[in-house]
Design an enzyme around this catalytic site. Structure first.
Site, PDB file in Angstrom:
ATOM      1  N   CYS A   1      12.708  50.348  -0.830  1.00 36.82           N
ATOM      2  CA  CYS A   1      12.926  51.647  -1.469  1.00 36.82           C
ATOM      3  C   CYS A   1      14.372  52.121  -1.310  1.00 36.82           C
ATOM      4  CB  CYS A   1      11.923  52.667  -0.945  1.00 36.82           C
ATOM      5  SG  CYS A   1      11.739  54.117  -2.016  1.00 36.82           S
TER       6      CYS A   1
ATOM      7  N   HIS B   1       6.619  50.121  -2.531  1.00 37.88           N
ATOM      8  CA  HIS B   1       6.196  50.251  -1.132  1.00 37.88           C
ATOM      9  C   HIS B   1       5.108  49.228  -0.785  1.00 37.88           C
ATOM     10  CE1 HIS B   1       8.330  53.870   0.282  1.00 37.88           C
ATOM     11  NE2 HIS B   1       8.376  54.163  -1.002  1.00 37.88           N
TER      12      HIS B   1
ATOM     13  N   GLU C   1       3.991  48.480   2.087  1.00 39.79           N
ATOM     14  CA  GLU C   1       3.188  48.888   3.240  1.00 39.79           C
ATOM     15  C   GLU C   1       2.013  49.763   2.849  1.00 39.79           C
ATOM     16  OE1 GLU C   1       5.501  52.439   2.334  1.00 39.79           O
ATOM     17  OE2 GLU C   1       5.990  50.308   2.392  1.00 39.79           O
TER      18      GLU C   1
END
Length: 376
Positions: free
Chosen positions: A266, A349, A351
């Protein structure tokens, strides 16, 4: 309690505060997630922004202590169509209104969130003010115009820690470097220094989970400070604001790229692009939400991703870089790799868990890159 939301272009909406009296300002954006509001609220990347949830019913599963992405709420205000005050979930420890009030964050409901979302899609993300003490919305419009625009706004300092820390499995734990700035690495895995520009806790869990010996440092650490720590790799985290405003971080990153394999997510992706001589630009209304399709060009594999960014790297301004991932909604850059140096980065993202976890393969790619480069 009556509350108004006013945008800089003169548009305003009337709703009700479900958190009591209050006032807030920031860039108004929308998030398309049907769930995950607690992760949204605690994501440091949302500093400086007031988030409108497009799903109409928010708060139905309450709030718990396990799903946070940082130690507190980070959004400036929360905008929903309808807030559920009586959640039904065995994991819930408090209601959404209680949670927001405890962190002194304004929550507003009764807004036509479909109309607000459509307005932002047509005209772009805008500065806005929410207030419960307003007599004339036109006054709020003027106040919104006085807010600083997101372009040129470096916000990493607002979220970065003051001291280095490690992830101990339950949360961050501050550590003290040696007097000469060195660090006694406790593990045997590849030694990674991660810059915390607003990192999410699940990124830390997954980095540690693939066997990395991780030390997290503040965003203001210099290249010399990092080199004294003696890492084997550098990781750049997600975070808020305009990446081009973080000139010190861009400079430090550029000095580290020749010495260490590097990865970024990001904001970290954007900082790497800038450090390699590229440029970034602001998206009209950004990518905020779940189920964004991203294509991995090498395999044709489609990942269903979670995203939260308002800026993008211009791939045409980079040299010796290949495009690895592209957004299928608007064809913007979602990932790149350097053709001569061990550098990988993605904009979305990995995660997060918008349903599937297929994006988490990024952490395996990073680990495998380090194994190749370090020979272990």
């Amino acid at each position: 309690m009556k509350a108004f939301l006013a945008l800089e272009d003169g548009t305003w909406f009337e709703g009700e505060s479900f958190t009591g009296p209050g006032r807030a300002g920031g860039e108004v954006i929308f998030n398309t997630g049907m769930t995950g509001y607690q992760e949204v609220l605690t994501d440091p990347s949302y500093v400086g922004q007031m988030v409108c949830m497009t799903y109409p019913h928010i708060g139905n599963y309450g709030v718990n202590l396990d799903d946070v992405e940082s130690d507190r709420i980070r959004v400036e205000a929360f905008i929903v169509k309808e807030c559920c005050k009586e959640p039904s979930n065995w994991r819930a420890k408090e209601t959404l209104p209680e949670y927001l009030r405890r962190h002194n964050v304004v929550g507003i409901e009764g807004i036509d969130t479909r109309a607000l979302t459509r307005h932002l899609r047509l005209h772009g993300a805008q500065r806005g003010i929410i207030a419960t003490d307003c007599k004339d919305p036109a006054d709020l419009v003027k106040q919104a115009r006085d807010l600083p625009p997101m372009e040129g706004l470096g916000l990493a300092d607002a979220v970065t820690p003051k001291e280095p820390y490690i992830w101990d499995g339950k949360g961050p734990r501050t550590v003290t470097l040696n007097a000469d700035g060195t660090y006694d690495w406790p593990g045997t895995g590849p030694r990674v220094v991660a810059f915390d520009c607003g990192i999410k806790w699940n990124i830390l869990r997954l980095l540690v989970g693939v066997g990395l010996d991780l030390l997290v440092v503040p965003a203001f650490f210099t290249a010399d400070q990092v080199k004294k720590i003696n890492p084997e790799s550098v990781f750049l985290s997600s975070g808020p604001g305009d990446p081009a405003a973080l000139t010190d971080m861009v400079h430090a990153t550029s000095l580290l790229l020749d010495s260490y394999p590097t990865a970024g997510i990001c904001l970290g992706h954007q900082l790497l692009g800038l450090a390699l001589g590229g440029k970034t630009y602001k998206l009209k209304f950004g990518h905020h939400g779940l189920n964004h399709p991203v294509k991995e060009l090498a395999t044709g594999h489609i990942e269903i991703s979670s995203q939260n960014h308002g800026f993008c790297v211009d791939i045409n301004t980079l040299k010796d870089v290949e495009l690895t991932h592209v957004n299928l909604n608007d064809n913007t850059l979602e990932g790149f790799a350097h053709t001569k140096k061990p550098i990988i980065a993605i904009q979305y993202h990995p995660e997060a868990g918008p349903g599937p976890h297929d994006s988490r393969s990024f952490f395996g790619r990073y680990r495998d890159m380090l194994r190749r480069e370090l020979g272990r």
